[in-house]
Motif scaffolding. Structure first.
Motif, PDB file in Angstrom:
ATOM      1  N   UNK A   1       0.825  -1.210   0.000  1.00  0.00           N
ATOM      2  CA  UNK A   1       0.000   0.000   0.000  1.00  0.00           C
ATOM      3  C   UNK A   1       0.859   1.260   0.000  1.00  0.00           C
ATOM      4  N   UNK A   2       1.931   1.259   0.806  1.00  0.00           N
ATOM      5  CA  UNK A   2       2.832   2.405   0.842  1.00  0.00           C
ATOM      6  C   UNK A   2       3.508   2.597  -0.506  1.00  0.00           C
ATOM      7  N   UNK A   3       3.905   1.488  -1.130  1.00  0.00           N
ATOM      8  CA  UNK A   3       4.526   1.569  -2.452  1.00  0.00           C
ATOM      9  C   UNK A   3       3.584   2.138  -3.498  1.00  0.00           C
ATOM     10  N   UNK A   4       2.334   1.650  -3.505  1.00  0.00           N
ATOM     11  CA  UNK A   4       1.334   2.143  -4.463  1.00  0.00           C
ATOM     12  C   UNK A   4       1.084   3.636  -4.270  1.00  0.00           C
ATOM     13  N   UNK A   5       0.888   4.056  -3.021  1.00  0.00           N
ATOM     14  CA  UNK A   5       0.590   5.457  -2.729  1.00  0.00           C
ATOM     15  C   UNK A   5       1.757   6.360  -3.118  1.00  0.00           C
TER      16      UNK A   5
ATOM     17  N   UNK B   1       5.633   9.349  -8.119  1.00  0.00           N
ATOM     18  CA  UNK B   1       6.388   8.668  -9.173  1.00  0.00           C
ATOM     19  C   UNK B   1       5.844   8.935 -10.559  1.00  0.00           C
ATOM     20  N   UNK B   2       5.852  10.190 -10.953  1.00  0.00           N
ATOM     21  CA  UNK B   2       5.281  10.558 -12.256  1.00  0.00           C
ATOM     22  C   UNK B   2       6.039   9.930 -13.423  1.00  0.00           C
TER      23      UNK B   2
ATOM     24  N   UNK C   1       3.334   0.799 -11.872  1.00  0.00           N
ATOM     25  CA  UNK C   1       2.074   1.205 -11.252  1.00  0.00           C
ATOM     26  C   UNK C   1       1.107   0.025 -11.203  1.00  0.00           C
ATOM     27  N   UNK C   2       0.957  -0.640 -12.359  1.00  0.00           N
ATOM     28  CA  UNK C   2      -0.008  -1.737 -12.477  1.00  0.00           C
ATOM     29  C   UNK C   2       0.390  -2.903 -11.585  1.00  0.00           C
ATOM     30  N   UNK C   3       1.664  -3.270 -11.611  1.00  0.00           N
ATOM     31  CA  UNK C   3       2.143  -4.399 -10.819  1.00  0.00           C
ATOM     32  C   UNK C   3       1.936  -4.165  -9.332  1.00  0.00           C
ATOM     33  N   UNK C   4       2.309  -2.969  -8.852  1.00  0.00           N
ATOM     34  CA  UNK C   4       2.207  -2.681  -7.426  1.00  0.00           C
ATOM     35  C   UNK C   4       0.751  -2.615  -6.972  1.00  0.00           C
ATOM     36  N   UNK C   5      -0.124  -2.082  -7.814  1.00  0.00           N
ATOM     37  CA  UNK C   5      -1.545  -2.032  -7.469  1.00  0.00           C
ATOM     38  C   UNK C   5      -2.137  -3.430  -7.373  1.00  0.00           C
ATOM     39  N   UNK C   6      -1.721  -4.307  -8.289  1.00  0.00           N
ATOM     40  CA  UNK C   6      -2.212  -5.686  -8.248  1.00  0.00           C
ATOM     41  C   UNK C   6      -1.713  -6.419  -7.005  1.00  0.00           C
TER      42      UNK C   6
END
Length: 312
Positions: free
Chosen positions: A255-259, A265-266, A273-278
């Motif tokens: 969660x911290x990584x995704x946020x 992380x523009x 983005x996709x991998x971390x959200x999954x």
């Protein structure tokens, strides 16, 4: 694009894993296994706690709440994820997307609150064991669970309306196979400062504060354990916290990584983005029942007893 003008699209298009579109059919099997483990494992724990009198204790009531939130998160993502990967049916109605977005964020925040309640349970059990039964009564446990749900609802209620006020006209293609607030708001062709500030406020005031108090509870637990003369007893006390610590790490690290990636992380590659959200949405519901089944003897015994009773 021009047909959207400055209003909302009738639907959004969901995306699987960019660059792996040709392999989506191969990913169906692992996804189905993950959902089966998440739904089956957490349902078994819920049923074991319900039918086994020996598990009618505060720690296991909180575990039931955690399992319920994991089931709810899995159910919130399952329809669109399986439609996207199995049927290549990528469209989701605008209002349905907002509902899914609210449910995912709601149950994620509720899970954070439950993890905080579980850390309080461990603190009382280790630091003030003589008052454990009087502090954590059934009424108090129920109030904590309802409080976590109420906080999530009140905090996130404005979220769909903050999205509805934005004209969505850049595109209608989302980055995931489900709807998340940061992903939807980036499609707006208007100033999204309010949405960004509110999202950051929610993140810090709820998830951030929960994590801070969980950390504080373990500082106090360690201080109490260090005062125990017997090394064996101190290790035994810490061992009761291992499952919870692993559950906290499984939830908060992704969660911290995704946020962090979404807010700062523009220039990070899109697939990150996709991998971390999954990982954030799929891993905790799968890992938690495995952790508690493997590390908690009482849970294992209750599950074995339950299945023996079913067999009989």
């Amino acid at each position: 694009m021009g047909s959207f003008n400055v209003t909302h699209p009738a639907f959004f298009l969901l995306t699987g894993i960019p660059g792996l579109e040709s392999s989506h059919s191969w990913l169906v099997g692992p996804l189905c296994v993950m959902y089966a483990v998440a739904l089956g494992g957490n349902t078994v724990i819920l049923q074991a706690v319900r039918v086994q009198p020996s598990l009618h204790e505060p720690m296991y009531y909180f575990l039931s709440m955690l399992s319920f939130s994991d089931v709810a998160i899995s159910m919130a993502t399952l329809p669109t994820v399986l439609r996207t990967f199995c049927l290549n049916a990528r469209n989701i109605a605008f209002d349905a997307c907002l509902i899914q977005m609210f449910l995912i964020h709601f149950f994620s925040m509720m899970e954070s609150g439950i993890l905080l309640a579980m850390s309080f349970d461990r603190y009382v059990a280790i630091c003030d064991p003589l008052h454990y039964a009087t502090v954590l009564t059934t009424e108090v446990i129920a109030a904590m669970g309802l409080g976590a749900a109420a906080r999530s609802f009140i905090t996130l209620f404005p979220l769909p309306f903050l999205i509805k006020r934005l004209p969505i006209c850049r595109s209608n293609v989302l980055s995931h196979s489900y709807c998340l607030h940061p992903d939807v708001m980036r499609l707006a062709c208007a100033d999204i400062t309010i949405n960004s500030i509110y999202g950051l406020f929610v993140l810090v005031s709820t998830f951030g504060m929960d994590l801070f108090f969980i950390f504080l509870s373990y500082v106090l637990i360690l201080h109490s354990v260090m005062a125990i003369a017997s090394r064996e007893e101190s290790l035994k006390a810490l061992n009761t916290c291992v499952s919870h610590i692993l559950a906290v790490l499984a939830f908060y690290v992704p969660m911290t990584g995704v946020s962090t990636v979404h807010h700062f992380g523009k220039h990070v590659p899109h697939y990150i983005h996709v991998l971390m959200s999954n990982v954030y949405l799929f891993v905790p519901p799968v890992i938690n029942p495995l952790i508690y089944s493997a590390k908690t003897k009482e849970i294992r015994q209750a599950i074995v007893h339950m299945f023996r009773h079913i067999k009989i």
